[in-house]
Each structure stands twice: as structure tokens, then as C-alpha cells.
Design a protein around this motif. Structure first.
Motif, PDB file in Angstrom:
ATOM      1  N   GLY A 275      -7.768 -40.799 -19.025  1.00 13.46           N
ATOM      2  CA  GLY A 275      -7.995 -39.694 -19.263  1.00 13.46           C
ATOM      3  C   GLY A 275      -6.797 -38.735 -20.115  1.00 13.46           C
ATOM      4  O   GLY A 275      -7.027 -37.886 -20.764  1.00 13.46           O
ATOM      5  N   ILE A 276      -5.681 -39.150 -19.377  1.00  9.19           N
ATOM      6  CA  ILE A 276      -4.382 -38.281 -19.887  1.00  9.19           C
ATOM      7  C   ILE A 276      -3.906 -39.454 -20.919  1.00  9.19           C
ATOM      8  O   ILE A 276      -3.352 -40.624 -20.705  1.00  9.19           O
ATOM      9  N   LYS A 277      -3.729 -38.845 -22.094  1.00 15.62           N
ATOM     10  CA  LYS A 277      -3.047 -39.591 -23.276  1.00 15.62           C
ATOM     11  C   LYS A 277      -1.404 -39.656 -23.153  1.00 15.62           C
ATOM     12  O   LYS A 277      -0.881 -38.313 -23.020  1.00 15.62           O
ATOM     13  N   VAL A 278      -0.748 -40.486 -23.254  1.00 14.19           N
ATOM     14  CA  VAL A 278       0.580 -40.785 -23.217  1.00 14.19           C
ATOM     15  C   VAL A 278       1.176 -41.625 -24.456  1.00 14.19           C
ATOM     16  O   VAL A 278       0.638 -42.515 -24.722  1.00 14.19           O
ATOM     17  N   THR A 279       2.357 -41.033 -25.005  1.00 13.62           N
ATOM     18  CA  THR A 279       3.110 -41.947 -25.864  1.00 13.62           C
ATOM     19  C   THR A 279       4.236 -42.001 -25.282  1.00 13.62           C
ATOM     20  O   THR A 279       4.705 -41.409 -24.638  1.00 13.62           O
ATOM     21  N   TYR A 280       5.013 -43.111 -26.143  1.00 20.19           N
ATOM     22  CA  TYR A 280       6.355 -43.412 -25.672  1.00 20.19           C
ATOM     23  C   TYR A 280       7.421 -43.512 -26.727  1.00 20.19           C
ATOM     24  O   TYR A 280       7.040 -44.011 -27.987  1.00 20.19           O
ATOM     25  N   THR A 349      -0.332 -37.987 -32.385  1.00 22.17           N
ATOM     26  CA  THR A 349      -1.183 -39.155 -31.650  1.00 22.17           C
ATOM     27  C   THR A 349      -2.219 -38.462 -30.537  1.00 22.17           C
ATOM     28  O   THR A 349      -3.078 -39.390 -30.251  1.00 22.17           O
ATOM     29  N   GLY A 350      -2.226 -37.343 -30.521  1.00 18.31           N
ATOM     30  CA  GLY A 350      -3.018 -36.628 -29.678  1.00 18.31           C
ATOM     31  C   GLY A 350      -2.714 -36.686 -28.174  1.00 18.31           C
ATOM     32  O   GLY A 350      -3.331 -36.143 -27.346  1.00 18.31           O
ATOM     33  N   ALA A 351      -1.416 -37.162 -27.937  1.00 19.06           N
ATOM     34  CA  ALA A 351      -0.965 -37.324 -26.725  1.00 19.06           C
ATOM     35  C   ALA A 351      -0.596 -36.190 -26.138  1.00 19.06           C
ATOM     36  O   ALA A 351      -0.295 -35.036 -26.660  1.00 19.06           O
ATOM     37  N   ASN A 352      -0.741 -35.976 -24.727  1.00 15.38           N
ATOM     38  CA  ASN A 352      -0.481 -34.859 -24.024  1.00 15.38           C
ATOM     39  C   ASN A 352       1.104 -34.962 -23.224  1.00 15.38           C
ATOM     40  O   ASN A 352       1.837 -34.080 -22.798  1.00 15.38           O
ATOM     41  N   ILE A 353       1.569 -36.216 -23.261  1.00 19.42           N
ATOM     42  CA  ILE A 353       2.719 -36.543 -22.333  1.00 19.42           C
ATOM     43  C   ILE A 353       3.629 -37.500 -23.556  1.00 19.42           C
ATOM     44  O   ILE A 353       3.104 -38.324 -24.038  1.00 19.42           O
ATOM     45  N   LEU A 354       4.988 -36.831 -23.631  1.00 20.53           N
ATOM     46  CA  LEU A 354       5.718 -37.970 -24.307  1.00 20.53           C
ATOM     47  C   LEU A 354       6.570 -38.510 -23.265  1.00 20.53           C
ATOM     48  O   LEU A 354       7.486 -37.822 -22.608  1.00 20.53           O
ATOM     49  N   ALA A 355       6.619 -39.847 -23.128  1.00 15.83           N
ATOM     50  CA  ALA A 355       7.426 -40.358 -21.934  1.00 15.83           C
ATOM     51  C   ALA A 355       8.515 -41.124 -22.645  1.00 15.83           C
ATOM     52  O   ALA A 355       8.599 -41.657 -23.896  1.00 15.83           O
ATOM     53  N   SER A 356       9.711 -41.231 -21.904  1.00 18.85           N
ATOM     54  CA  SER A 356      10.833 -41.979 -22.066  1.00 18.85           C
ATOM     55  C   SER A 356      11.628 -42.648 -21.121  1.00 18.85           C
ATOM     56  O   SER A 356      11.114 -42.502 -19.890  1.00 18.85           O
TER      57      SER A 356
END
Ligand code: SF4
Ligand code: SF4
Length: 390
Positions: A275-280, A349-356
Motif C-alpha cells: 500500500g505504500i509506494k516506494v521508488t529507488y 511515479t506516485g511514490a510516497n517514499i524515495l529510498a536510497s
């Protein structure tokens, strides 16, 4: 390689400019790929322009570098996007990143560089073993539990997580502890890895740091050294062997690959989070720098499943966050602009989180987020994993 030995390959550049706007095989549009060219807008800031400047300098056509030339060369990010595009689309074998670093080193040796802020952090490294003018004695102030010193498996924390993004260091320790792995840290024996110096041509001091760190890790009995910083990881993996002309006595691993191994071995069982969208965001030092693209994605897929989504520019084509090679210190406005471009791409992308997977990327992306307020949560992979341990 000596600077003049690059001449032949530099002559192969035919100014096609494909390194500014990559047209990737899987896409049907041209997309901006070189942050310095996109921001400053002159050819001299593109890879081809820097090649031209470097060639003129090697051939003695530039007697005394101007301040503008120094801004162009020492303001380069060394992100390597140009290299990916050039080798992929033209088939040429120009090693752009290596050449730019060699050119910076020569300019420093001849007394022309680096930029003032980059020289300033070198002074701090010399005095405090970190670039932030922080006291060395406070290097482990982030620790909230007792961790042994040294051992077979060592976590090398790095300067940024020791002083600026301490949440990454704490999350990493939490994950390693939860997996049951016996590990240690280097405590006061850990010094800056030297990456900020190598990327700005300040090689002599970087070599001293490499010697110190390797000696300390050997004395500690390290067989495996784990890094949560993409910059430290690349420096140990790629630069130390070149700098000192020998292979290392221990295995070098980034936390993303180590975590993924622990998950596969069932030593870590992260909770699913649908349910939580994440991109990298691929850090340049980890992705293009060492070819480590998949392990962070595998960990994210393990947690977020189909809610892990990709941005348009990923892996070899990733857009740089804008912080590396001393650019955040010397040209902060440009660094924030580059990070803002990335936030906008993540937002699409509609993500809520940008991960790195790099504390330095996290810091710059977070600084940009504070400024432009896109509502994007910028997190390190270690934080996302540590919060979902079962
Ligand atoms: S893609 Fe390669 S050959 Fe073309 S301009 Fe860039 S560096 Fe030169
Ligand atoms: S290394 Fe990055 S910033 Fe530098 S010329 Fe290449 S693409 Fe542009």
C-alpha cells in the motif's frame, strides 16, 4: 594512467552530444542525463566540453587555468552518466570519470585547485579525520548500545552517518544485531575513507587515509567489511587497490547486498508492507560506480512487493542527486537543483517514499525536499528495513 596517456582516447570524442541527452534503447524519447550541462547550459560544462578543455591543458595550450575553467572542472559531479551513454551509444572507450579525476589531480599538483570549500574540508579531514569540522572524539556519538571493537565482520560507518545522518548508522546496527551476526565497529580507529579528496584531485592525503584505514582493519582482524555509504564502498572496492597497488585483505560489501544475503538465508524476515509506494534512487558510486543495481531493489521488493516502482531514469541511466565530488560543498545551489529534479521524477511515479542507499544522497535529497516541499519522504534502505523487522 598518466594524464597525457588519455590523449588518444580523448581524440575519439566527436562531439555528438549523446552524453548530454541519452536516448535509451527502451525509451522512445530524448532525456536529459548530464546535470552540469542541463544546469549551466554551455557546452564547456558537458562531458565533451570538459574533454576539450582537458585536451588543451595536456597539450599546453592552456598556460594558466582561469577561475571559470576551475569552476567547470572542479564543479563536475563525476556521476558517470556521460560514460554510460557514450560507451553504450557510440561504442567508444573513453573513461570519463577516471579522466576527470586525473585532470583534477594534475591541477591540484600544479597548485590550481581545488575550489576553496573543497580545500576547506580537506583541512578538516587532516585535523579531525572527517570533512565536517566535527571533533574526532564524537565519531561514535550516534551509538545507543555497546558494540565490540573490530572482529571478523566490521561495519565501517563513514563520516556522513557518523555525524550527519546518524539514523542510518543506528538502523544498520539494529538490523545486524537482529540477524544474530557478530560484528564490530572501528571506534576511533575509523577515519574518513578519502572519497571527498579523491573526487577533487586531493590524492596525497587520500592515500594516507587509505593506509591508516587498511592498517587499522588488519589489526582488528577484519575478514568482511560492510559499508552503508556508497562513497566509502566504492572507495574501498575500486580506489584503494588502485591507490596502493594491491588487493585488500578482506571482502568489501555494501549493506544492501549484505542485507539481501541475510534475507535469503532467512536470518532476516522483514514484514510485508503493501500500500505504500516506494521508488529507488541509484547512488552514482553504487550503481554506475560499482555495478550494484539489484540488491537494493530485491530488498525493497521483498518489503513493498508490487508497490515498489521505478523512475524513468534508473540504473545506468540514473540522474545524479547532485551532491558528489565536493559539489554540495562548493556549488550548493546547483546541488539542490539537481536533487530537486530527482524529487520531481520520483513524484511522477506516485511514490510516497524515495529510498536510497547512500547517506550523502539522502542528505542532499532531503535538503532539496525541505526547500521545495514535494511531500516526498526521503529514506535510506536501512531505515525502511529496520522499521519492518519481525
Ligand atoms: S557521447 Fe562520447 S563521443 Fe559523443 S560527445 Fe559525448 S563523450 Fe564525445
Ligand atoms: S560525470 Fe556527470 S556531471 Fe560530469 S560530465 Fe559526465 S554526466 Fe555530466
Amino acid at each position: 594512467m598518466k594524464l597525457k596517456d588519455y590523449l588518444k582516447e580523448l581524440y575519439h570524442c566527436f562531439h555528438c552530444h549523446l552524453c548530454n541527452v541519452g536516448n535509451w534503447h527502451e525509451l522512445d524519447e530524448w532525456v536529459s542525463i548530464c546535470p552540469t550541462y542541463a544546469y549551466f547550459g554551455f557546452e564547456s560544462f558537458s562531458a565533451a566540453g570538459k574533454i576539450e578543455i582537458g585536451r588543451a591543458f595536456i597539450q599546453g595550450k592552456i598556460k594558466k587555468p582561469s577561475s571559470r575553467m576551475l569552476q567547470i572542472i572542479f564543479g563536475d559531479l563525476g556521476c558517470g552518466a556521460c560514460h554510460s551513454q557514450c560507451k553504450d551509444l557510440t561504442g567508444l572507450n573513453i573513461d570519463h570519470v577516471e579522466f576527470f579525476e586525473e585532470l583534477k589531480t594534475k591541477l591540484v599538483e600544479e597548485g590550481y585547485g581545488p575550489l576553496p570549500k573543497q580545500a576547506d574540508y580537506a583541512r578538516s579531514i587532516q585535523r579531525n579525520h572527517n570533512p565536517y569540522w566535527e571533533k574526532h572524539e564524537k565519531r561514535t556519538s550516534w551509538l545507543n548500545s555497546r558494540i565490540p571493537k573490530g572482529g571478523k565482520i566490521v561495519y565501517f560507518v563513514g563520516c556522513t552517518s557518523s555525524y550527519r545522518t546518524q539514523e542510518i548508522a543506528r538502523a544498520t546496527v539494529e538490523i545486524l544485531s537482529a540477524s544474530g551476526v557478530e560484528f564490530g565497529i572501528m571506534d576511533g580507529e575509523e577515519w574518513c575513507c578519502g572519497s571527498p579528496l579523491l573526487r577533487t584531485g586531493q590524492r596525497k592525503l587520500a592515500r594516507d587515509l587509505a593506509k591508516h584505514n587498511l592498517r587499522a582493519l588488519k589489526d582488528a582482524g577484519a575478514e568482511k567489511v560492510i559499508f552503508s555509504c556508497a562513497g566509502c564502498y566504492k572507495t574501498f572496492k575500486k580506489d584503494y587497490p588502485k591507490l596502493l597497488g594491491r588487493t585488500l585483505d578482506f571482502e568489501v560489501l555494501h549493506t544492501s547486498e549484505y542485507f539481501w544475503n541475510l534475507i535469503k538465508e532467512k536470518k532476516l524476515r522483514p514484514r510485508r508492507e503493501e500500500g505504500i509506494k516506494v521508488t529507488y534512487h541509484d547512488p552514482c558510486h553504487l550503481g554506475r560506480g560499482t555495478g550494484l543495481y539489484d540488491p537494493p531493489r530485491q530488498v525493497l521488493r521483498e518489503i513493498f512487493g508490487r508497490y515498489f516502482v521505478e523512475m524513468k531514469r534508473t540504473k545506468e541511466n540514473a540522474w545524479c542527486c547532485g551532491a558528489g565530488s565536493g559539489v554540495k560543498a562548493a556549488l550548493p545551489d546547483f546541488a539542490i537543483w539537481s536533487a530537486t529534479q530527482r524529487l520531481e521524477e520520483a513524484e511522477k511515479t506516485g511514490a510516497n517514499i524515495l529510498a536510497s542507499t547512500c547517506p550523502f544522497c539522502k542528505r542532499n535529497l532531503e535538503d532539496a525536499e525541505k526547500k521545495v516541499k514535494k511531500g516526498m519522504e526521503v529514506r535510506d534502505l536501512s531505515e525502511l528495513l529496520s522499521e519492518r523487522l519481525t
